[in-house]
Write a protein that holds these residues in place. Structure first.
Motif: not given
Length: 382
Positions: A76-79, A115-116, A130-132, A180-183
């Motif tokens: 999976d790719v999140v940018a 953003h989640v 959680a992607a901010l 649980h992850l944050v970027t």
């Protein structure tokens, strides 16, 4: 689950007029090869995919192809967008990204649920991210608040605002059987800059304490600072750093990505993996005679010349060192301002006299430079 964390690609970067496109192609190929070998479940790109908010078509192709290649490894790719990116332009690519199975978040949306991101690995490990994206101060702090607060209070308001946003995004970090992850793309107090970041977005007003991150996060993947480093906080917090040196201020940095292995019940195991294909940036110094004898190191060069300035000096250095991108007189040879020199009085003096005084104050004593100035002045006055 296994996570590959990278950030600050800065595709489209031009260094002293030199395109870095070929280097970026090699470096991103190196990142993709690491992903192929390591087989991560999730790739996080923590902002600054581009070096400019108006990337060229070539830069856009390189980024979209790299993201697609990372997705084809099975991850999976999140940018997310960084301060160099155009958040709205990145969000305009979301239909393409979704069709390609890529999650792209360019700017901060009104709906926090966007953003989640939830996912499950092939082995059944559930995760939530959680992607901010980068949030500028002018959007984080209302203008009316800025008018009423002191500078210190306004800075605190920005940090508080980021804390509130992250608390909202991480509100569901309660399930014990989920990673649980944050970027995010931001500056954390106490972290070290890499040397090539945009100063306006690394000053104290944009720095937030590590306490804005929840203590029950398994890993926080940060972008913005170009030096790979761990940040002391209530949970594992890390900058992956840029995979290649963006400017000469980063010549000591080692390009790498961060690999993280974690489960819902175990702590994150973190390691750095160097990225192959990076072109080093080096600084050399010496007189022309010393530079002529130099066994020039590999990579792009910044040269400090230990000679008095004169017309044609740059060309002489470039003849000796063709890969020299930045050529300067060694700072040790430049007189400090006010070191016994007379400040020129402007009234009643010609431009030629003023320029001659300037040359003298800077230790320049070359007639060729004065003659070039005279030619330019004559042309300008026609």
């Amino acid at each position: 689950m296994k996570i590959l964390h990278t950030s600050d690609w800065h595709v489209g970067k031009v260094l002293k007029g030199q395109s870095r496109a070929e280097e970026h192609t090699q470096v991103l190929a190196g990142v993709i090869e690491i992903a192929r070998q390591e087989r991560p479940d999730l790739v996080i790109v923590a902002g600054d995919l581009y070096d400019t908010a108006a990337p060229t078509p070539e830069a856009t192709r390189l980024v979209t192809r790299a993201l697609t290649a990372l997705r084809r490894t099975g991850a999976d790719v999140v940018a997310i967008g960084g301060n160099h990116d155009n958040g709205q332009a990145l969000d305009a690519l979301r239909p393409w990204a979704e069709a390609a199975g890529i999650t792209l978040r360019g700017g901060v949306r009104d709906n926090p649920a966007e953003h989640v991101i939830d996912g499950v690995t092939a082995d059944g490990e559930r995760w939530q991210l959680a992607a901010l994206p980068f949030l500028s101060q002018r959007y984080a702090v209302r203008a009316v608040e800025m008018y009423d607060l002191t500078a210190a209070e306004a800075n605190q308001t920005y940090a508080d605002h980021l804390g509130r946003v992250l608390a909202r995004l991480c509100a569901d970090f309660t399930e014990p059987d989920r990673v649980h992850l944050v970027t995010a793309h931001l500056t954390v107090v106490g972290a070290s800059t890499g040397g090539g970041e945009r100063d306006a977005h690394t000053v104290l007003g944009y720095a937030v304490p590590a306490t804005v991150f929840p203590g029950n996060a398994h890993y926080v993947a940060l972008g913005h600072l170009h030096r790979s480093q761990r940040v002391i906080g209530p949970c594992p917090v890390r900058y992956s750093g840029s995979p290649l040196a963006v400017d000469f201020g980063e010549q000591e940095n080692v390009g790498s990505v961060t690999l993280v292995e974690v489960t819902a019940r175990t702590a994150a195991q973190i390691r750095e993996v160097p990225v192959p294909g990076t072109t080093p940036l080096r600084t050399v110094r010496g007189t022309l005679a010393q530079l002529a004898e130099l066994d020039a190191p590999e990579g792009w060069l910044r040269v400090y010349v230990r000679e008095q300035p004169r017309a044609g000096l740059r060309e002489e250095v470039q003849d000796l060192l063709p890969r020299a991108l930045e050529i300067r007189i060694d700072p040790e040879l430049v007189p400090a301002p006010g070191s016994g020199t007379r400040t020129a009085q402007r009234a009643g003096r010609s431009p030629r006299e003023l320029f001659a005084d300037y040359l003298g104050s800077r230790g320049h004593a070359d007639e060729g430079v004065q003659e070039l100035f005279d030619e330019l002045l004559e042309e300008a006055e026609r």
